[in-house]
Motif scaffolding. Structure first.
Motif, PDB file in Angstrom:
ATOM      1  N   ILE A  77       0.937  -1.026   0.003  1.00 23.03           N
ATOM      2  CA  ILE A  77      -0.040   0.051   0.262  1.00 23.03           C
ATOM      3  C   ILE A  77       0.913   1.334   0.112  1.00 23.03           C
ATOM      4  O   ILE A  77       0.507   2.372  -0.835  1.00 23.03           O
ATOM      5  N   LYS A  78       1.873   1.211   0.715  1.00 28.36           N
ATOM      6  CA  LYS A  78       3.115   2.495   0.953  1.00 28.36           C
ATOM      7  C   LYS A  78       3.518   2.691  -0.495  1.00 28.36           C
ATOM      8  O   LYS A  78       3.604   3.913  -0.826  1.00 28.36           O
ATOM      9  N   GLU A  79       3.762   1.642  -1.079  1.00 36.23           N
ATOM     10  CA  GLU A  79       4.328   1.591  -2.532  1.00 36.23           C
ATOM     11  C   GLU A  79       3.457   2.125  -3.598  1.00 36.23           C
ATOM     12  O   GLU A  79       3.878   2.761  -4.432  1.00 36.23           O
ATOM     13  N   GLU A  80       2.213   1.833  -3.562  1.00 36.41           N
ATOM     14  CA  GLU A  80       1.453   1.855  -4.599  1.00 36.41           C
ATOM     15  C   GLU A  80       0.212   2.952  -4.533  1.00 36.41           C
ATOM     16  O   GLU A  80      -0.284   3.478  -5.599  1.00 36.41           O
ATOM     17  N   ALA A  81       0.063   3.376  -3.370  1.00 33.73           N
ATOM     18  CA  ALA A  81      -1.227   4.275  -3.064  1.00 33.73           C
ATOM     19  C   ALA A  81      -1.109   5.389  -3.786  1.00 33.73           C
ATOM     20  O   ALA A  81       0.378   6.030  -3.869  1.00 33.73           O
ATOM     21  N   VAL A  82      -1.804   6.101  -4.186  1.00 33.41           N
ATOM     22  CA  VAL A  82      -2.001   7.597  -4.690  1.00 33.41           C
ATOM     23  C   VAL A  82      -1.217   8.569  -3.595  1.00 33.41           C
ATOM     24  O   VAL A  82      -0.391   9.351  -3.585  1.00 33.41           O
ATOM     25  N   ALA A  83      -1.875   8.484  -2.303  1.00 31.46           N
ATOM     26  CA  ALA A  83      -1.731   9.348  -1.045  1.00 31.46           C
ATOM     27  C   ALA A  83      -1.920   8.252   0.160  1.00 31.46           C
ATOM     28  O   ALA A  83      -2.982   7.783   0.184  1.00 31.46           O
ATOM     29  N   ILE A  84      -0.947   8.835   1.227  1.00 33.14           N
ATOM     30  CA  ILE A  84      -1.236   8.229   2.601  1.00 33.14           C
ATOM     31  C   ILE A  84      -1.290   9.359   3.684  1.00 33.14           C
ATOM     32  O   ILE A  84      -0.032  10.095   3.617  1.00 33.14           O
ATOM     33  N   GLY A  85      -2.159   9.460   4.324  1.00 36.90           N
ATOM     34  CA  GLY A  85      -1.732  10.613   5.561  1.00 36.90           C
ATOM     35  C   GLY A  85      -1.842   9.770   6.798  1.00 36.90           C
ATOM     36  O   GLY A  85      -2.813   8.831   7.077  1.00 36.90           O
ATOM     37  N   ILE A  86      -1.143  10.001   7.803  1.00 38.21           N
ATOM     38  CA  ILE A  86      -1.255   9.426   9.313  1.00 38.21           C
ATOM     39  C   ILE A  86      -1.565  10.557  10.219  1.00 38.21           C
ATOM     40  O   ILE A  86      -0.861  11.691  10.280  1.00 38.21           O
ATOM     41  N   GLY A  87      -2.314  10.310  11.290  1.00 33.02           N
ATOM     42  CA  GLY A  87      -2.583  11.354  12.329  1.00 33.02           C
ATOM     43  C   GLY A  87      -2.480  10.621  13.754  1.00 33.02           C
ATOM     44  O   GLY A  87      -2.898   9.349  13.668  1.00 33.02           O
ATOM     45  N   VAL A  88      -1.865  11.060  14.687  1.00 33.23           N
ATOM     46  CA  VAL A  88      -1.548  10.386  15.922  1.00 33.23           C
ATOM     47  C   VAL A  88      -1.812  11.345  17.123  1.00 33.23           C
ATOM     48  O   VAL A  88      -1.452  12.512  17.104  1.00 33.23           O
ATOM     49  N   ILE A  89      -2.618  11.033  18.116  1.00 29.31           N
ATOM     50  CA  ILE A  89      -2.992  11.894  19.213  1.00 29.31           C
ATOM     51  C   ILE A  89      -2.528  10.812  20.383  1.00 29.31           C
ATOM     52  O   ILE A  89      -2.663   9.860  20.396  1.00 29.31           O
ATOM     53  N   TYR A  90      -1.731  11.418  21.279  1.00 28.68           N
ATOM     54  CA  TYR A  90      -0.851  10.892  22.204  1.00 28.68           C
ATOM     55  C   TYR A  90      -1.580  10.831  23.396  1.00 28.68           C
ATOM     56  O   TYR A  90      -2.599  11.564  23.692  1.00 28.68           O
ATOM     57  N   SER A  91      -1.358   9.874  24.546  1.00 30.51           N
ATOM     58  CA  SER A  91      -2.049   9.757  25.702  1.00 30.51           C
ATOM     59  C   SER A  91      -2.414  10.836  26.538  1.00 30.51           C
ATOM     60  O   SER A  91      -3.451  11.089  27.029  1.00 30.51           O
ATOM     61  N   ASP A  92      -1.501  11.999  26.659  1.00 33.27           N
ATOM     62  CA  ASP A  92      -1.924  12.899  27.677  1.00 33.27           C
ATOM     63  C   ASP A  92      -2.892  13.800  26.944  1.00 33.27           C
ATOM     64  O   ASP A  92      -3.902  14.388  27.553  1.00 33.27           O
ATOM     65  N   GLU A  93      -2.824  13.929  25.606  1.00 31.64           N
ATOM     66  CA  GLU A  93      -3.901  14.745  24.896  1.00 31.64           C
ATOM     67  C   GLU A  93      -5.331  13.812  24.858  1.00 31.64           C
ATOM     68  O   GLU A  93      -6.394  14.403  25.095  1.00 31.64           O
ATOM     69  N   ALA A 141     -10.217  12.432  20.532  1.00 31.20           N
ATOM     70  CA  ALA A 141      -9.101  12.380  20.095  1.00 31.20           C
ATOM     71  C   ALA A 141      -8.857  11.497  18.576  1.00 31.20           C
ATOM     72  O   ALA A 141      -8.290  11.887  17.670  1.00 31.20           O
ATOM     73  N   THR A 142      -9.791  10.764  18.752  1.00 33.63           N
ATOM     74  CA  THR A 142     -10.217   9.781  17.617  1.00 33.63           C
ATOM     75  C   THR A 142     -10.414  10.638  16.217  1.00 33.63           C
ATOM     76  O   THR A 142      -9.715  10.411  15.243  1.00 33.63           O
ATOM     77  N   LYS A 143     -11.264  11.500  16.451  1.00 31.53           N
ATOM     78  CA  LYS A 143     -11.711  12.569  15.291  1.00 31.53           C
ATOM     79  C   LYS A 143     -10.577  13.318  15.051  1.00 31.53           C
ATOM     80  O   LYS A 143     -10.332  13.573  13.813  1.00 31.53           O
ATOM     81  N   LYS A 144      -9.897  13.860  15.977  1.00 24.87           N
ATOM     82  CA  LYS A 144      -8.767  14.591  15.630  1.00 24.87           C
ATOM     83  C   LYS A 144      -7.708  14.027  14.976  1.00 24.87           C
ATOM     84  O   LYS A 144      -7.105  14.626  13.930  1.00 24.87           O
ATOM     85  N   SER A 145      -7.246  12.888  15.212  1.00 24.51           N
ATOM     86  CA  SER A 145      -6.428  11.876  14.609  1.00 24.51           C
ATOM     87  C   SER A 145      -6.881  11.759  13.136  1.00 24.51           C
ATOM     88  O   SER A 145      -5.894  11.873  12.197  1.00 24.51           O
ATOM     89  N   MET A 146      -8.083  11.718  13.030  1.00 21.56           N
ATOM     90  CA  MET A 146      -8.601  11.207  11.544  1.00 21.56           C
ATOM     91  C   MET A 146      -8.183  12.728  10.695  1.00 21.56           C
ATOM     92  O   MET A 146      -7.871  12.567   9.624  1.00 21.56           O
ATOM     93  N   LEU A 147      -8.681  13.820  11.311  1.00 24.67           N
ATOM     94  CA  LEU A 147      -8.606  15.109  10.613  1.00 24.67           C
ATOM     95  C   LEU A 147      -7.069  15.270  10.176  1.00 24.67           C
ATOM     96  O   LEU A 147      -6.848  15.819   9.194  1.00 24.67           O
ATOM     97  N   GLN A 148      -6.261  15.090  11.292  1.00 30.13           N
ATOM     98  CA  GLN A 148      -4.857  15.066  10.987  1.00 30.13           C
ATOM     99  C   GLN A 148      -4.311  14.320   9.801  1.00 30.13           C
ATOM    100  O   GLN A 148      -3.460  14.744   9.091  1.00 30.13           O
ATOM    101  N   HIS A 198     -18.589  10.445  11.799  1.00 27.63           N
ATOM    102  CA  HIS A 198     -18.782  11.293  10.743  1.00 27.63           C
ATOM    103  C   HIS A 198     -17.674  12.693  11.224  1.00 27.63           C
ATOM    104  O   HIS A 198     -17.708  12.927  12.361  1.00 27.63           O
ATOM    105  N   LEU A 199     -17.301  13.207  10.429  1.00 24.08           N
ATOM    106  CA  LEU A 199     -16.338  14.404  10.805  1.00 24.08           C
ATOM    107  C   LEU A 199     -16.621  15.607  10.246  1.00 24.08           C
ATOM    108  O   LEU A 199     -17.777  15.754   9.017  1.00 24.08           O
ATOM    109  N   ASN A 200     -16.413  16.887  10.558  1.00 24.13           N
ATOM    110  CA  ASN A 200     -16.718  18.244  10.094  1.00 24.13           C
ATOM    111  C   ASN A 200     -15.632  18.573   9.013  1.00 24.13           C
ATOM    112  O   ASN A 200     -14.617  19.329   9.496  1.00 24.13           O
ATOM    113  N   THR A 201     -15.587  18.164   8.005  1.00 23.73           N
ATOM    114  CA  THR A 201     -14.913  18.678   6.856  1.00 23.73           C
ATOM    115  C   THR A 201     -15.439  19.376   5.722  1.00 23.73           C
ATOM    116  O   THR A 201     -16.702  19.092   5.489  1.00 23.73           O
TER     117      THR A 201
END
Length: 255
Positions: free
Chosen positions: A123-139, A148-155, A173-176
């Motif tokens: 997937i990393k090699e062939e996909a058009v684009a990949i984005g990753i979002g990470v929210i850590y335990s303190d947040e 936090a889940t929604k925020k990581s998706m938006l990231q 559902h996300l507000n995009t």
């Protein structure tokens, strides 16, 4: 072909893609046990490949329907890590090529670690684009796991090098500003979401393996932060470490 050695026939069969191939039909008349064994093995493997292909086609229905409506850049969104007692929540957004076939693609939870890693690289090699979002335990502790889940998706969406025109999201559902479609059990019903689930899962697992080195004794590389019996025993023995979610029980009560 009775004059051809079994090893040569093995090499010939490896290049056959159809049971109606004249060579396959001719080999079916070869009475040697070794040849018949090779043919049966080919048939088993061919059936498995066909089942995977049909599964992929079934999981492509949302993407096919969307393209018929004029959408071109379809991003699948999924997360991993909502339930663990430790570590981040990680989301991924993946835009696949319209003609991309990934054999064995499925919900990452149904796959072995070996297969997940293999498809992760593809997937990393062939996909058009990949984005990753990470929210850590303190947040997570500050804003709660749902936010936090929604925020990581938006990231993850913001990290895409190709702007999407449609988001297929696993049960949220996300507000995009983009058109969104929420799909229940999306990682098992959409190739784009399944690809995102693999990227998110492997990314988080590798992060937890690094945390295991940083905080030895908790077994993060084995349970990935989930509340297993071994993990709970380690928390009782050593207390919480910096990557534990202080708002989650039983850690919350330990304070």
């Amino acid at each position: 072909m009775k004059s051809i050695a079994i090893q040569e026939i093995k090499d010939i069969i490896a290049n056959i893609t159809d049971e109606n191939d004249p060579i396959f039909v001719e080999l079916a008349e070869d009475s040697r046990k070794g040849v018949q064994s090779l043919l049966k093995k080919w048939q088993r493997e061919h059936q498995i490949r066909e089942e995977k292909k049909q599964r992929f086609i079934h999981m492509s229905q949302y993407e096919i329907a969307a393209r018929k409506e004029g959408f071109e850049w379809i991003a699948g969104i999924d997360e991993v890590g909502r339930g663990p007692l430790a570590g981040p929540v990680v989301s991924a957004a993946v835009i696949l090529r319209p003609d991309q076939y990934i054999e064995g693609l499925d919900d990452s939870k149904k796959m072995s670690g070996k297969n997940r890693n293999k498809l992760y690289e593809q997937i990393k090699e062939e996909a058009v684009a990949i984005g990753i979002g990470v929210i850590y335990s303190d947040e997570i502790d500050q804003i709660n796991i749902f936010e936090a889940t929604k925020k990581s998706m938006l990231q993850a969406i913001k990290q895409l090098s190709q702007e999407p025109d449609l988001l297929l999201i696993d049960a949220l559902h996300l507000n995009t500003p983009y058109t969104e479609q929420s799909i229940v059990k999306g990682d098992a019903n959409s190739i784009s979401i399944a690809a995102a689930s693999i990227i998110a899962k492997v990314t988080r697992d590798r992060m937890m393996a690094e945390y295991d080195k940083q905080y030895p004794g908790y077994g993060f590389a084995q349970h990935m932060g989930y509340g297993t019996k071994a993990h709970l025993a380690a928390i009782d023995a050593f207390g919480a470490c910096p990557i534990h979610r202080k708002s989650f029980e039983p850690i919350k009560s330990m304070k």
